[in-house]
Design a protein around this motif. Structure first.
Motif, PDB file in Angstrom:
ATOM      1  N   UNK A 167       6.209   0.023   4.363  1.00 16.79           N
ATOM      2  CA  UNK A 167       7.252   0.864   3.759  1.00 16.79           C
ATOM      3  C   UNK A 167       8.493   0.073   3.386  1.00 16.79           C
ATOM      4  N   UNK A 168       8.851  -0.916   4.199  1.00 19.05           N
ATOM      5  CA  UNK A 168      10.090  -1.654   3.956  1.00 19.05           C
ATOM      6  C   UNK A 168      10.067  -2.445   2.658  1.00 19.05           C
ATOM      7  N   UNK A 169       8.878  -2.800   2.151  1.00 18.70           N
ATOM      8  CA  UNK A 169       8.817  -3.526   0.880  1.00 18.70           C
ATOM      9  C   UNK A 169       8.182  -2.694  -0.236  1.00 18.70           C
ATOM     10  N   UNK A 170       8.047  -1.394  -0.003  1.00 20.82           N
ATOM     11  CA  UNK A 170       7.522  -0.508  -1.039  1.00 20.82           C
ATOM     12  C   UNK A 170       6.023  -0.566  -1.216  1.00 20.82           C
ATOM     13  N   UNK A 171       5.316  -1.164  -0.273  1.00 15.87           N
ATOM     14  CA  UNK A 171       3.878  -1.350  -0.404  1.00 15.87           C
ATOM     15  C   UNK A 171       3.070  -0.074  -0.572  1.00 15.87           C
ATOM     16  N   UNK A 172       3.236   0.935   0.301  1.00 15.97           N
ATOM     17  CA  UNK A 172       2.438   2.163   0.154  1.00 15.97           C
ATOM     18  C   UNK A 172       2.661   2.879  -1.177  1.00 15.97           C
ATOM     19  N   UNK A 173       3.899   2.915  -1.644  1.00 15.25           N
ATOM     20  CA  UNK A 173       4.182   3.559  -2.933  1.00 15.25           C
ATOM     21  C   UNK A 173       3.505   2.792  -4.070  1.00 15.25           C
ATOM     22  N   UNK A 174       3.562   1.465  -4.001  1.00 20.07           N
ATOM     23  CA  UNK A 174       2.930   0.635  -5.020  1.00 20.07           C
ATOM     24  C   UNK A 174       1.416   0.841  -5.025  1.00 20.07           C
ATOM     25  N   UNK A 175       0.831   0.916  -3.831  1.00 18.12           N
ATOM     26  CA  UNK A 175      -0.612   1.146  -3.714  1.00 18.12           C
ATOM     27  C   UNK A 175      -1.007   2.470  -4.364  1.00 18.12           C
ATOM     28  N   UNK A 176      -0.231   3.509  -4.095  1.00 14.86           N
ATOM     29  CA  UNK A 176      -0.553   4.815  -4.666  1.00 14.86           C
ATOM     30  C   UNK A 176      -0.484   4.785  -6.192  1.00 14.86           C
ATOM     31  N   UNK A 177       0.493   4.062  -6.724  1.00 17.88           N
ATOM     32  CA  UNK A 177       0.614   3.959  -8.182  1.00 17.88           C
ATOM     33  C   UNK A 177      -0.580   3.222  -8.782  1.00 17.88           C
ATOM     34  N   UNK A 178      -0.927   2.073  -8.192  1.00 14.28           N
ATOM     35  CA  UNK A 178      -2.068   1.307  -8.697  1.00 14.28           C
ATOM     36  C   UNK A 178      -3.358   2.108  -8.597  1.00 14.28           C
ATOM     37  N   UNK A 179      -3.520   2.795  -7.477  1.00 17.19           N
ATOM     38  CA  UNK A 179      -4.745   3.568  -7.266  1.00 17.19           C
ATOM     39  C   UNK A 179      -4.851   4.704  -8.287  1.00 17.19           C
ATOM     40  N   UNK A 180      -3.732   5.372  -8.547  1.00 12.84           N
ATOM     41  CA  UNK A 180      -3.747   6.448  -9.549  1.00 12.84           C
ATOM     42  C   UNK A 180      -4.124   5.905 -10.920  1.00 12.84           C
ATOM     43  N   UNK A 181      -3.547   4.761 -11.269  1.00 11.72           N
ATOM     44  CA  UNK A 181      -3.839   4.179 -12.576  1.00 11.72           C
ATOM     45  C   UNK A 181      -5.323   3.847 -12.719  1.00 11.72           C
ATOM     46  N   UNK A 182      -5.910   3.303 -11.666  1.00 10.32           N
ATOM     47  CA  UNK A 182      -7.334   2.955 -11.697  1.00 10.32           C
ATOM     48  C   UNK A 182      -8.194   4.213 -11.762  1.00 10.32           C
ATOM     49  N   UNK A 183      -7.823   5.222 -10.963  1.00 13.43           N
ATOM     50  CA  UNK A 183      -8.648   6.435 -10.876  1.00 13.43           C
ATOM     51  C   UNK A 183      -8.751   7.171 -12.206  1.00 13.43           C
ATOM     52  N   UNK A 184      -7.766   6.983 -13.067  1.00 15.94           N
ATOM     53  CA  UNK A 184      -7.793   7.664 -14.364  1.00 15.94           C
ATOM     54  C   UNK A 184      -8.858   7.099 -15.297  1.00 15.94           C
TER      55      UNK A 184
END
Length: 390
Positions: A62-79
């Motif tokens: 969380x301190x480096x924004x990792x989980x948010x970044x993961x969710x964004x990348x995962x959403x982009x791939x899932x589309x």
């Protein structure tokens, strides 16, 4: 990493790649490229990658924004998965107290239901077997699998003989084990080895001490350490009783009395105090007992605290400190778990609401720092014996 791999492989020539510092693309200008991405979830929203490699995601916290970044990348791939888009994550064993992306993936129902492939090799070894050469070697071979480049002999020697690294670290990074104990700060056997019931602490001894205070949630404690031999002892502890109500508070007057009693009983040369909740009281103690003896020590400054935690841990491993076997201090020290930050390793409770307190462990770290600074300031009185001949 990918840039280095491609530049040393036939792929550059076979596919006609232009390997730049920030982008890899085709020299012919045909569509397609490989780009590194920083952990900035918002700026990556809406991209359409065909493949995404997420490396070292045990550091994505969380301190480096990792989980948010993961969710964004995962959403982009899932589309675009129907068109063949995929993502892969590579990681070391994660810390179970950091809620990293590696942990999020591992604990996801997508893994347990078989929708995501999770592949992991773990070395089968217990901490109790870490001094057994055959067991260590077998576990390393198991964990490293077909990684022929791994120096199994060198790793075995390191684990068997390097006492500057906790066994829990070897379990996590060399044997790839994920377990609650992997984040424990102190190895019980090493802490127990520092027990000494000889030469007890006596009134009039030169000491340094550490103070960590709270009002409701956590405990308040004072730990002393004798200057001449680094022997730790508990001056006092105020801990919420098991069946106390939600309105329980630390008896501040009792804390004040204990501090004054400590200064009256021992020769207190240096006192480090974590200021939150007690900053006004600490100011009074400095006035009453000397501002050259009572000092603030903010434990929320990670660089300074990480260095102090490392020095304490090393002192235990090489038996440069001792303790009286006080159950309260041992319990708090063994309750502490580690948290990795950019400045080093800090200690914390196993969860924010945990009842497994660590306040005396913090006090002990501050006490050892206070001792070092007192000695550096020339305050240690060396006892000299006289030899008389007849």
């Amino acid at each position: 990493m990918i840039r280095g791999m491609l530049s040393e492989s036939p792929a550059e020539k076979v596919y006609g790649l232009d390997i730049g510092k920030s982008i890899i693309q085709f020299k012919s200008g045909r569509p397609g490229s490989i780009k590194p991405k920083a952990t900035a979830g918002r700026t990556s929203e809406g991209n359409r990658p065909s493949f995404c490699l997420m490396d070292e995601c045990h550091h994505w916290v969380s301190s480096n924004g990792g989980p948010e970044f993961f969710q964004t990348l995962k959403r982009n791939i899932e589309k675009t998965t129907k068109a063949g888009s995929r993502w892969v994550s590579t990681t070391n064993a994660y810390s179970p107290n950091e809620d990293s992306v590696a942990q999020i993936i591992h604990e996801s129902e997508m893994v347990s239901q078989g929708f995501w492939l999770y592949d992991c090799l773990e070395g089968s070894i217990d901490v109790d077997d870490m001094r057994d050469e055959a067991a260590v070697r077998a576990a390393l071979v198991e964990a490293y699998g077909d990684a022929a480049w791994a120096d199994i002999d060198g790793l075995t020697r390191t684990i068997l003989h390097d006492r500057t690294t906790p066994d829990s670290t070897y379990c996590r990074f060399f044997f790839n084990q994920i377990a609650e104990s992997s984040d424990g700060w102190m190895v019980k056997a090493e802490w127990d080895a520092c027990f000494s019931d000889t030469d007890p602490i006596m009134p009039g001894d030169q000491i340094a001490c550490g103070f960590d205070g709270s009002i409701r949630g956590d405990s308040t404690g004072i730990v002393g350490v004798r200057l001449r031999d680094a022997k730790l002892f508990v001056v006092d502890l105020w801990e919420k009783p098991k069946h106390a109500g939600i309105d329980w508070e630390v008896d501040v007057l009792a804390v004040e009395a204990a501090v004054h009693r400590m200064f009256a009983t021992y020769r207190v040369e240096w006192m480090y105090c974590d200021p939150p909740y007690f900053q006004e009281a600490i100011g009074r103690w400095a006035i009453e007992h000397g501002d050259d003896r009572v000092f603030e020590y903010w434990t929320n400054k990670p660089t300074r605290m990480a260095q102090a935690v490392e020095r304490f841990r090393t002192a235990v491993m090489v038996k440069d400190l001792f303790h009286e076997g006080d159950e309260r201090l041992s319990r708090h020290v063994l309750n502490a778990v580690t948290r990795e930050v950019s400045q080093g390793i800090l200690i914390q409770k196993d969860s924010p609401r945990s009842k497994r307190k660590i306040d005396l462990a913090v006090c002990a770290v501050l006490a050892l720092e206070a001792r070092a600074d007192a000695i550096a300031d020339g305050r240690l009185s060396i006892r000299r014996s006289r030899v008389v001949g007849f």
